[in-house]
Enzyme design. Structure first.
Site, short mmCIF file in Angstrom:
data_model
loop_
_atom_site.label_atom_id
_atom_site.label_comp_id
_atom_site.label_asym_id
_atom_site.label_seq_id
_atom_site.Cartn_x
_atom_site.Cartn_y
_atom_site.Cartn_z
N ASP A 196 0.89 -1.23 -0.03
CA ASP A 196 -0.06 0.16 -0.06
C ASP A 196 0.98 1.22 -0.01
O ASP A 196 1.96 1.27 0.53
CB ASP A 196 -0.70 -0.15 1.48
CG ASP A 196 -2.22 0.97 1.16
OD1 ASP A 196 -2.48 1.28 0.05
OD2 ASP A 196 -2.57 1.26 2.11
N HIS B 266 3.36 3.06 -8.78
CA HIS B 266 2.84 1.62 -9.04
C HIS B 266 4.31 0.93 -9.68
O HIS B 266 4.71 -0.04 -9.49
CB HIS B 266 1.76 1.35 -9.93
CG HIS B 266 0.56 1.97 -9.30
ND1 HIS B 266 0.06 1.43 -8.16
CD2 HIS B 266 -0.45 2.69 -9.73
CE1 HIS B 266 -0.98 1.98 -7.72
NE2 HIS B 266 -1.51 2.76 -8.86
N LEU C 91 11.12 -20.71 -3.02
CA LEU C 91 10.04 -19.60 -2.66
C LEU C 91 8.80 -19.78 -3.63
O LEU C 91 9.00 -19.81 -4.83
CB LEU C 91 10.48 -18.27 -2.53
CG LEU C 91 9.65 -17.31 -2.35
CD1 LEU C 91 9.09 -17.04 -0.81
CD2 LEU C 91 9.89 -15.84 -2.65
#
Length: 235
Positions: free
Chosen positions: A14, A31, A125
């Site tokens: 955020d 972004h 991962l």
């Protein structure tokens, strides 16, 4: 760092827009810079032995944003993966997506599916992108599936338990998050993994996502290690 590494870390990324605004830049610049933080944190998580990293990339509510911003966000997975996929493959990272493909543009789905396909045999991962994801929709769809099975007679109402719900969620093949991180000072879950986060440790920071670094991830993990997870019991 002690052995107690969270297995699954979920992140609500955020503050991209506010980071950009503070610099007099358009929201989309935030972004774009936030994409670099995804790379940094993925590599760092992989290095310290986190097994699953779920990134809240786009929610079912984000469609309400201005069209040009949504269009830009939909191009980011394509751009991110075209630049970073080879390194993710080298690092043995497996890419997954958790969300609903309806409404997503074909080019977004295609980029993600290509990455999922190319990394499906990797054993390091798991980088799980929550794209067009919303927890309330996930629960509604799950309850509908359960109800259908009861109507068909393949499931008895008394057999419904936590595992039944878990197995009907989009994250059914992942452990629930041990740790949730949210950046930019907001302290809410924003319709993210509401069932799965029931016993997760929550860690909030005022740092905007584009500024989030390996050091902040380590801070969150160290804080997680200091806490005692009791799951409602006493230790």
């Amino acid at each position: 760092m002690p052995e107690n590494i969270p297995q699954h870390v979920a992140i609500i990324m955020d503050g991209n827009g506010r980071w950009a605004k503070n610099r007099g830049l358009p929201r989309v610049a935030g972004h774009h810079t936030g994409m670099k933080a995804v790379k940094r944190v993925t590599i760092a998580a992989n290095d310290i032995g986190i097994k699953v990293l779920t990134m809240y990339a786009f929610s079912t509510e984000n469609w309400k944003r201005p069209k040009d911003e949504v269009d830009f966000l939909m191009k980011l997975p394509q751009e991110f993966l075209s630049i970073e996929l080879n390194e993710l493959i080298e690092k043995n990272v497996q890419v997954r997506m958790m969300g609903y493909r309806d409404r997503l543009p074909q080019h977004t789905v295609q980029a993600l599916e290509e990455a999922i396909e190319k990394t499906k045999h990797n054993t390091g991962l798991i980088l799980n992108f929550a794209m067009n994801y919303g927890s309330q929709r996930e629960l509604i769809e799950g309850f509908r599936d359960i109800t259908r099975k009861i109507e068909e007679g393949t499931l008895h109402v008394d057999d419904i338990d936590e595992d039944t719900i878990h197995n009907h969620l989009l994250s059914h093949n992942l452990p629930d998050p041990d740790l949730l991180i949210r950046t930019s000072g907001e302290m809410r879950l924003s319709n993210f993994m509401l069932w799965q986060l029931a016993y997760s440790e929550l860690w909030f920071t005022d740092v905007y996502w584009p500024e989030f670094t390996e050091r902040h991830l380590m801070e969150a993990v160290l804080e997680y290690q200091r806490r005692s997870r009791r799951y409602g019991g006493l230790h």
